[in-house]
Design a protein around this motif. Structure first.
Motif, mmCIF file in Angstrom:
data_model
loop_
_atom_site.group_PDB
_atom_site.id
_atom_site.type_symbol
_atom_site.label_atom_id
_atom_site.label_comp_id
_atom_site.label_asym_id
_atom_site.label_seq_id
_atom_site.Cartn_x
_atom_site.Cartn_y
_atom_site.Cartn_z
ATOM 1 N N ASP A 121 -65.957 28.524 -21.811
ATOM 2 C CA ASP A 121 -65.463 27.211 -22.249
ATOM 3 C C ASP A 121 -65.526 26.203 -21.109
ATOM 4 O OD1 ASP A 121 -64.997 28.311 -24.735
ATOM 5 O OD2 ASP A 121 -62.829 28.561 -24.408
ATOM 6 N N GLN A 122 -65.194 26.646 -19.898
ATOM 7 C CA GLN A 122 -65.269 25.755 -18.746
ATOM 8 C C GLN A 122 -66.723 25.368 -18.455
ATOM 9 O OE1 GLN A 122 -64.221 27.182 -14.747
ATOM 10 N NE2 GLN A 122 -63.056 25.270 -14.496
ATOM 11 N N LEU A 123 -67.643 26.315 -18.563
ATOM 12 C CA LEU A 123 -69.068 26.011 -18.368
ATOM 13 C C LEU A 123 -69.553 24.986 -19.384
ATOM 14 C CD1 LEU A 123 -70.579 29.501 -17.515
ATOM 15 C CD2 LEU A 123 -70.510 27.489 -16.030
ATOM 16 N N ARG A 124 -69.073 25.077 -20.603
ATOM 17 C CA ARG A 124 -69.440 24.082 -21.620
ATOM 18 C C ARG A 124 -68.907 22.694 -21.233
ATOM 19 N NH1 ARG A 124 -71.753 26.900 -25.765
ATOM 20 N NH2 ARG A 124 -70.936 28.978 -26.208
ATOM 21 N N ARG A 125 -67.704 22.675 -20.681
ATOM 22 C CA ARG A 125 -67.149 21.392 -20.230
ATOM 23 C C ARG A 125 -67.928 20.857 -19.027
ATOM 24 N NH1 ARG A 125 -62.456 24.336 -20.844
ATOM 25 N NH2 ARG A 125 -61.963 24.197 -18.614
ATOM 26 N N VAL A 158 -63.684 19.125 -16.291
ATOM 27 C CA VAL A 158 -63.988 20.506 -15.928
ATOM 28 C C VAL A 158 -62.732 21.384 -15.857
ATOM 29 C CG1 VAL A 158 -64.907 21.981 -14.080
ATOM 30 C CG2 VAL A 158 -66.118 19.888 -14.719
ATOM 31 N N PHE A 159 -61.637 20.848 -15.323
ATOM 32 C CA PHE A 159 -60.493 21.708 -15.015
ATOM 33 C C PHE A 159 -59.288 21.570 -15.946
ATOM 34 C CE2 PHE A 159 -62.741 21.202 -10.924
ATOM 35 C CZ PHE A 159 -63.083 22.534 -10.741
ATOM 36 N N VAL A 160 -59.261 20.563 -16.798
ATOM 37 C CA VAL A 160 -58.089 20.362 -17.650
ATOM 38 C C VAL A 160 -58.423 20.735 -19.089
ATOM 39 C CG1 VAL A 160 -56.449 18.663 -18.552
ATOM 40 C CG2 VAL A 160 -57.169 18.557 -16.150
ATOM 41 N N GLU A 161 -57.700 21.706 -19.610
ATOM 42 C CA GLU A 161 -57.904 22.154 -20.987
ATOM 43 C C GLU A 161 -56.878 21.556 -21.941
ATOM 44 O OE1 GLU A 161 -58.686 26.415 -21.539
ATOM 45 O OE2 GLU A 161 -58.633 26.546 -19.352
ATOM 46 N N ASP A 162 -55.719 21.194 -21.429
ATOM 47 C CA ASP A 162 -54.628 20.679 -22.246
ATOM 48 C C ASP A 162 -55.005 19.348 -22.907
ATOM 49 O OD1 ASP A 162 -51.956 18.767 -22.119
ATOM 50 O OD2 ASP A 162 -51.517 20.839 -22.750
ATOM 51 N N ASP A 163 -54.794 19.242 -24.213
ATOM 52 C CA ASP A 163 -55.165 18.033 -24.944
ATOM 53 C C ASP A 163 -54.444 16.791 -24.442
ATOM 54 O OD1 ASP A 163 -57.029 19.242 -26.561
ATOM 55 O OD2 ASP A 163 -55.646 19.565 -28.236
ATOM 56 N N TRP A 178 -53.105 16.124 -21.330
ATOM 57 C CA TRP A 178 -53.569 15.709 -20.005
ATOM 58 C C TRP A 178 -55.053 15.351 -19.996
ATOM 59 C CZ3 TRP A 178 -50.083 13.972 -17.019
ATOM 60 C CH2 TRP A 178 -48.798 14.495 -17.079
ATOM 61 N N SER A 179 -55.800 15.857 -20.951
ATOM 62 C CA SER A 179 -57.222 15.516 -21.002
ATOM 63 C C SER A 179 -57.437 14.054 -21.395
ATOM 64 C CB SER A 179 -57.969 16.438 -21.963
ATOM 65 O OG SER A 179 -57.598 16.174 -23.302
ATOM 66 N N GLN A 180 -56.384 13.378 -21.840
ATOM 67 C CA GLN A 180 -56.500 11.942 -22.137
ATOM 68 C C GLN A 180 -56.843 11.144 -20.882
ATOM 69 O OE1 GLN A 180 -56.520 10.762 -25.324
ATOM 70 N NE2 GLN A 180 -56.411 12.952 -25.751
ATOM 71 N N ALA A 181 -56.524 11.685 -19.734
ATOM 72 C CA ALA A 181 -56.895 11.025 -18.470
ATOM 73 C C ALA A 181 -58.409 10.883 -18.360
ATOM 74 C CB ALA A 181 -56.345 11.802 -17.281
ATOM 75 N N ARG A 182 -59.128 11.779 -19.012
ATOM 76 C CA ARG A 182 -60.596 11.696 -19.008
ATOM 77 C C ARG A 182 -61.052 10.409 -19.677
ATOM 78 N NH1 ARG A 182 -62.209 16.261 -21.982
ATOM 79 N NH2 ARG A 182 -62.678 14.990 -23.770
ATOM 80 N N GLY A 183 -60.502 10.100 -20.829
ATOM 81 C CA GLY A 183 -60.875 8.865 -21.528
ATOM 82 C C GLY A 183 -60.499 7.624 -20.742
ATOM 83 N N ILE A 184 -59.330 7.661 -20.130
ATOM 84 C CA ILE A 184 -58.897 6.515 -19.321
ATOM 85 C C ILE A 184 -59.840 6.313 -18.143
ATOM 86 C CG2 ILE A 184 -57.041 5.684 -17.803
ATOM 87 C CD1 ILE A 184 -55.095 7.206 -19.746
#
Length: 171
Positions: free
Chosen positions: A83-87, A138-143, A145-151
């Protein structure tokens, strides 16, 4: 030498033969170089797949599709690692796609003589935003905290749009 003369001689906006000691283009070039290195090397999934022993040079873009389940069954890699490799692959694809907007906006800002402070601030913002984006992806799986990706994605793109806007104002 006038600006139009220097442009016609190939010495103009790229500053190839600039007599200026400030090296106006050194910092933007460094940001562009780092952006390329990060998008095409640091976030490249190939190194990760080689580390886990599931890299197949004959068809590297299909590694996870063809070989991930087998590698999990054989105990070479865990499902979480797949899953991490896919990310990693998704972050890499996004970084290379976003790099073109960054290059275009920096070059447009240089050609239109956007003030150096605006250019450096926007390049710094973009670079930090992309670093955050890649790390979160790559390192955050939690939905939540992953909002930081969009920001961070929007922050990087807005910095590019800012340069385009500043360049349009300068013309």
């Amino acid at each position: 030498m006038s600006s139009s003369t220097s442009l016609s001689l190939g010495m103009g906006p790229l500053g190839l033969f600039s007599a200026s000691p400030t090296h106006r283009f050194a910092a933007p070039a460094a940001f562009l170089g780092w952006g390329w290195l990060y998008a095409y090397c640091v976030l490249a999934s190939r190194t990760w797949k080689q580390w886990y022993g599931i890299d197949h040079n004959g068809s590297p873009r299909q590694d996870l599709t063809k070989y991930a389940d087998v590698a999990v069954r054989e105990g070479k890699i865990t499902r979480a690692q797949v899953d991490q490799l896919r990310r990693v692959e998704a972050a890499s694809a996004n970084a290379t796609e976003g790099y073109t907007l960054f290059v275009a906006s920096v070059l447009f800002a240089l050609v239109t003589d956007v003030p150096r402070s605006s250019l450096i601030n926007a390049c710094t913002t973009y670079t930090v935003a992309r670093l955050v984006y890649g790390a979160v992806y790559v390192f955050v799986e939690d939905d939540f905290w992953s909002q930081a990706r969009g920001i961070s994605w929007w922050t990087g793109n807005i910095s590019c749009l800012f340069l385009l806007w500043k360049g349009a104002q300068s013309v």
